[in-house]
Design an enzyme around this catalytic site. Structure first.
Site, PDB file in Angstrom:
ATOM      1  CG  ASP A   1      -1.865  -1.033   1.145  1.00 27.19           C
ATOM      2  OD1 ASP A   1      -2.161  -1.675   0.196  1.00 27.19           O
ATOM      3  OD2 ASP A   1      -2.557  -1.355   2.441  1.00 27.19           O
TER       4      ASP A   1
ATOM      5  CD  GLU B   1      -9.513  -3.511   0.484  1.00 35.91           C
ATOM      6  OE1 GLU B   1     -10.588  -4.095   1.326  1.00 35.91           O
ATOM      7  OE2 GLU B   1      -8.650  -3.157   1.243  1.00 35.91           O
TER       8      GLU B   1
ATOM      9  CD  GLU C   1      -7.387   4.940   0.155  1.00 32.15           C
ATOM     10  OE1 GLU C   1      -7.054   5.430   1.231  1.00 32.15           O
ATOM     11  OE2 GLU C   1      -7.615   3.533   0.011  1.00 32.15           O
TER      12      GLU C   1
END
Length: 821
Positions: free
Chosen positions: A571, A648, A652
């Site tokens: 991430d 996911e 973002e």
């Protein structure tokens, strides 16, 4: 009918011993007496256990359907919001000064390649260097520079090295003595849509491609339980996988794996080729010699699942057809001491498909690269491949749907009729070319203000909106910034900083409350300085092993999942994108802040970590997160995964790109700004094909499209869920946050309306009583800005409806700017 008899009939020459003999010298030996071909029936249950289950559904020799959600490095955090502090902690006196925002003019044109270095110097000196990482570099050879952590081939250097790697349309895996064939070679699999396993519900909660089907395996007689696997040349689009007969022994077979490759190619350096299968050979016949020198030899193979495959053998420096012998229904053995290439391709397109494969046989891709340029508002990018083998032949590479939509004329002319399903990206088509070129319209006018693709940036709003924004800002900018940003999580800290950055920008540029904005900006700069000075709870460190900037949290806690696995490279684009956006806002409002080289170097370090544009930077790999072949990022870092990398939060992902664009603009780096514009345009196309599903979506299976978003998209499966809960507002909302000016580029009004009607209309959004409620209504501004503005401007607005990374100040401006007031 026995396999040997059927082969003999097809080839037309059977010896007195019963062996089918090729008149070119190749020999297929008969099966043992009494052995017949074994029928293979592929059958998958349509009722796969819920993806939340930890169970699996297995079919020996036919593959395994993994039905558990692989959550390596993920922590369950419900709700997925930081703490909201709605009450001002102090009274912020407006500063007696006026901000002087920097003039930011979008770059209209860039000549030459925009993939140029950001910097090549070491990270700032206050970033502690860690010589080792908790994850060892397993079997990686000749790598002195940065190593890609989030690319498609990571399973080859993680865990037991046997999890699948997805090149699209094929998947490959090292068998390591396991599976139906007990092989030590590289297994090749390709899944048709008819083989998908679907989860429960209508639409289906998930779809999964079966794993472990060993259609064909490229191996060698010399490989055994002493075999080791290494990798080298770990680059942005490719890797070399090497099989050694024993540790320390030279490579016997090298497999150059490149995204989109048309053939799976094994390069043999001696040894005895062994072609195996877990599905069993039905028919095998020799189809002649190809090429200018007739030095590539072709075979047709039909397996007992009725799939058709092509085998191409190109010896190096030898004359005559190499002898391949059919030992039994699972083994074909080649000549000893073989040097050359053996290539495999699945042919689902009949004789027309064969002609396409024939024309490229013997050539194979070695590595890939991306380059791009701008002309006015058009960005053009090219994916190009280096090749080996029979280099006079054009490569055969598969293009994904989003490539096909934006190809230039010359590339479109090279698209063939050969097509194969991919695991999670729809139908790929083969292109006979050494490069492919695509073009996109760029969002040059996109800035900090609310933005609509048709109308551009909208900083001017009604007096009603200005009044409402000013009232909200008076509350939110008086909150304690440090309390909401100096957290033990880079992710949640970044969200908090970005929340205040958006509010400060809105207060200054849209509401015109310059004194309040100036005072709040000083607090924001102080909060940001905590991270530039590396004084947060878990300071950043530079990992010298894989080469990247990671949280020190795992080093200190021994928990691989802390802060969503940041230390393991999970991430980074999600986490660091919030900081880069915040820095862009600060630099825009306070140009003097940008002139402090320490600030600029720290932010550029983050960009280099997750979006480095070159492979020559000695401190960071090329494009760690964004995948220029797939058109979106992969979030999973150094965690072994049976279903490959995953993503996911598509929103973002796009926000991290928007942050790069804006940082490039305010920091005076036009190439970075141009890359951000192009990457955002590519992302929009990719996300709309694979993640954000309008009702006419053709890429994902019809049984799944009704979910509207993918939830979590893996390389091998798609699951309409999240890592942190199954509430529908979580599943849909994680693809909304943070609502920002670029949201209108990736999330079309048609999609937003369809999603709203499916899940949130008729009062259903009002049943949500958390920060997700604000997210849903902010997203509504993309299709119904009036209703969105009415929600946020209501006098009895409850601050607990705001996510900890969102401000009412910005949401009011966002809805008003899109036409809500």
């Amino acid at each position: 009918m026995s396999v040997s008899t059927e082969i003999a009939q097809e080839i037309g020459s059977e010896s007195s011993t019963g062996a089918a003999t090729l008149n070119t010298g190749g020999i297929f030996a008969p099966l043992p007496t009494g052995t017949s071909s074994v029928p293979v029936t592929i059958s998958y249950s349509s009722s796969v256990p819920s993806i939340q289950s930890a169970s699996t559904s297995a079919a020996p020799a036919l593959g395994t359907v993994q039905s558990s959600l692989e959550n390596g490095g993920r922590t369950s955090i419900i709700p997925f919001n930081t703490t909201v502090i709605p009450t001002p902690s102090s009274s912020l006196a407006p500063a007696n000064l006026t901000l002087n925002p920097s003039i930011t003019s979008p770059t209209a044109s860039r000549s030459g390649n925009i993939f140029v270095p950001i910097a090549t110097d070491a990270p700032p000196s206050n970033i502690l260097v860690k010589p080792e990482h908790p994850v060892p570099r397993l079997g990686i050879e000749n790598a002195t520079g940065p190593i890609e952590t989030n690319k498609f081939y990571a399973n080859f250097f993680l865990g037991d090295q046997t999890m699948s790697t997805f090149t699209h349309p094929y998947s490959v895996s090292w068998q390591k003595g396991t599976g139906a064939a007990g092989s030590w070679g590289l297994a090749i699999s390709h899944i048709e849509r008819s083989q998908l396993a679907y989860g429960q519900g209508d639409p289906a909660q998930n779809f999964i491609n079966p794993l472990g089907i060993e259609s064909l395996i490229l191996s060698a007689k010399e490989l055994s339980d002493s075999t080791t696997l290494t990798t080298d040349s770990l680059e942005g689009f490719s890797v070399n996988v090497n099989l050694h007969p024993a540790d320390g022994v030279d490579t016997l077979i090298q497999f150059p794996l490149v995204q989109g490759m048309g053939f799976v190619t094994g390069i043999y350096a001696g040894g005895t080729p062994l072609l195996q299968t877990g599905v069993f050979f039905n028919t095998v016949n020799y189809a002649g010699a190809l090429g200018y020198g007739k030095n590539t030899f072709k075979y047709r193979i039909t397996l007992n699942d009725n799939t058709n495959w092509l085998l191409y053998v190109t010896p190096k420096g030898s004359a005559g057809t190499p002898a391949f012998t059919l030992n039994d229904s699972s083994h074909i053995q080649g000549p000893a001491d073989f040097f050359g290439t053996v290539q495999i391709a699945k042919n689902a397109n009949g004789f027309d498909g064969e002609a396409v494969y024939d024309a490229s046989a013997g050539a194979y891709a070695i590595s890939g690269s991306v380059s791009a340029s701008m002309e006015d508002s058009t960005g053009t990018y090219t994916l190009a491949w280096d090749k080996g083998g029979v280099t006079q032949n054009k490569l055969l590479m598969f293009a994904l749907p989003h490539h096909l939509e934006s190809m230039d004329y010359a590339t479109s002319a090279a698209v063939t009729d050969v097509q194969l399903e991919t695991t999670t990206k729809g139908i790929a088509k083969a292109v006979a070319a050494d490069s492919i070129t695509m073009s996109e319209q760029l969002p040059l006018e996109l800035g900090f203000a609310p933005y609509h693709p048709k109308f551009g940036s909208m900083k001017s709003v009604s007096n009603t909106a200005v009044s409402a924004i000013a009232d909200a800002a008076g509350v939110e900018l008086n909150q304690n910034m440090d309390e909401q940003t100096n957290l033990d999580s880079m992710y949640f800290s970044g969200k908090g900083l970005a929340k205040f950055a958006a509010a400060v920008y809105t207060t200054n540029d849209i509401a015109g409350q310059t004194g309040l904005a100036a005072a709040a900006l000083k607090n924001l700069e102080a909060a940001f300085a905590t991270f530039v000075n590396n004084e947060q709870s878990y300071p950043l460190v530079y990992d010298q092993s894989w080469k990247g900037v990671v949280s020190s949290a795992t080093y200190e806690t021994d928990d691989s999942g802390v802060d969503f696995g940041n230390t393991y490279y999970n991430d980074h684009h999600f986490h660091y994108g919030y900081f880069v956006y915040t820095a862009a806002v600060i630099a825009y409002l306070d140009p003097d802040w940008l002139r402090n080289g320490t600030n600029k170097d720290w932010v550029s370090m983050l960009v280099r970590d997750y979006a480095n544009p070159v492979n020559t930077d000695p401190y960071f790999p090329f494009s760690r997160n964004f995948d220029w072949y797939h058109g979106h990022s992969w979030a999973k870092g150094l965690f072994e995964s049976g279903d490959g990398k995953d993503e996911e939060s598509s929103s973002e992902d796009a926000f991290s790109t928007y942050a790069i664009k804006m940082w490039g603009q305010v920091s005076g780096d036009p190439n970075m700004e141009a890359r951000g514009n192009l990457q955002l345009a590519v992302q929009a196309r990719s996300l709309q094909n694979y993640f954000l599903l309008e009702s006419d979506n053709a890429a994902q299976p019809p049984k799944f499209v009704g979910n509207k978003v993918t939830g979590i998209l893996f390389e091998n499966k798609v699951d309409h869920t999240t890592y942190f809960g199954t509430n529908i507002e979580y599943i849909q909302g994680i693809h909304m946050i943070p609502l920002n000016p670029s949201s209108s580029i990736t999330r079309t009004s048609t999609f937003v309306q369809q999603e709203w009607d499916t899940y949130f209309s008729d009062g259903r959004a009002d049943s949500v009583d958390s920060g997700w409620k604000g997210i849903l209504y902010a997203n509504l501004a993309l299709t119904n800005p009036e209703a969105s503005f009415q929600f946020f401007s209501q006098p009895d607005f409850d601050p607990t409806w705001l996510d900890g990374g969102a401000s009412r100040t910005w949401y009011l401006a966002f809805a008003a700017g899109l036409g809500g007031a």
